[in-house]
Design an enzyme around this catalytic site. Sequence first.
Site, PDB file in Angstrom:
ATOM      1  N   HIS A 215      -4.369 -78.492   1.817  1.00 50.99           N
ATOM      2  CA  HIS A 215      -4.207 -77.046   1.573  1.00 50.99           C
ATOM      3  C   HIS A 215      -5.591 -76.468   1.280  1.00 50.99           C
ATOM      4  CE1 HIS A 215      -1.875 -73.661  -0.557  1.00 50.99           C
ATOM      5  NE2 HIS A 215      -3.089 -73.485  -1.032  1.00 50.99           N
ATOM      6  N   CYS A 248      -6.434 -63.774  -4.936  1.00 50.94           N
ATOM      7  CA  CYS A 248      -6.238 -62.658  -5.861  1.00 50.94           C
ATOM      8  C   CYS A 248      -7.143 -61.491  -5.472  1.00 50.94           C
ATOM      9  CB  CYS A 248      -6.563 -63.108  -7.273  1.00 50.94           C
ATOM     10  SG  CYS A 248      -6.514 -61.749  -8.426  1.00 50.94           S
TER      11      CYS A 248
HETATM   12 ZN    ZN Z   1      -3.514 -71.913  -2.449  1.00 48.58          ZN
END
Ligand code: ZN
Length: 331
Positions: A215, A248
């Site tokens: 990931h 974010c």
């Molecule tokens: Zn992530």
Amino acid sequence: MSASSVWRGAGRRVYLQEVGTRDGLQAESAFVPTPDKVALVDALSAAGLAKIEVTAFVSPKAIPALRDAEQVLREIRRAPEVVYSALVPNVRGAERAIESRADELNLVMSATESHNLSNLRMTREQSFAGLAEVAAVARGAGVAVNVSLSCAFGCPMEGDVDSAGVLDWCGRCVEQLGAHGVTLCDTTGMAYPTQVAQLTEAFRARWPGTELTLHFHNTRGMGLANVLAALDAGADRFDASFGGIGGCPYAPGASGNVCTEEIAHALALMGYDTGIDLPRLLAAAARLPALIGHDIPSQIVKAGPRLDLHPRPADFEAIRERALARDPAGA
Ligand code: ZN
Ligand code: COA
């Protein structure tokens, strides 16, 4: 050959797992209406993703963007070959996800103490004890468990992370929790290709029967390079987000996951079989800007696939004639 099948290589199978509707949408300030989320997941199923992390069963106060988790899982059209996964932080989340018929629960903890405490407000041992409870609930319900280890390649607070320590946590997840899969997460884009190759090889050698997912976030531009390094080292599963969304919006330098269509495009050109129908995936990603209210990082949505050709200039023949008039030998 149809336009879409051009994008399916005939070589080694690589499994792309979509996390955009969870890792991506959780970071957006706009609430994407539930019917649009359902339509996006359905489009991703039709585009050939192997697994889709549909949503997260977390506190709706903590992540309001995903407060419709139940409804989304209830309303999506399930393709039999796609695994529908959901992130769960605790037993409460697991019960909600199981009730909503998630195929797999994705549990999260960090490989480093600083990140685990900052993010989850617990020590790693406390988190692990919590994961054990969740895993027991999942086992009782016959639902598969994957554990995502954040900061497996570097921690924004601690810096380098010892790979032996990461492998110890992997071992506990596989052997003590009975996890069928482990995801090594490069949460803040600190992984680099040689490091990725080494950790991938070590994992594959120790747990050949366990699903390993990589990931990556593209925070420092190394996302695709890391995917290629992991592939060469024996990995065959990658998380990615369509449009490259995620990260974010308030954190400086934060960025999304590696972009699903960029990975699918590159791997198809290299002959891998990702199962992805690229035009369909691109159509799904192209819907995102209107839903989230801003542009998306995807280079393939911007530039088009490699052989989307452009017409020659309208005065191309005149240009050629002028060039040849200057230098007839150039013909
Ligand atoms: Zn992530
Ligand atoms: N589903 C729904 N609500 C939940 C929940 C879940 N899985 N887990 C906790 N809650 C609710 C509780 O009911 C409580 O609500 P209340 O304030 O109305 O009473 C509130 O959340 C706090 O619960 P508490 O048991 O004190 O848990 P906590 O504060 O330790 O919760 C988390 C921590 C992690 C469960 C919560 O903050 C959360 O869901 N965060 C999101 C984490 C995340 O997704 N991060 C990004 C991916 S890594």
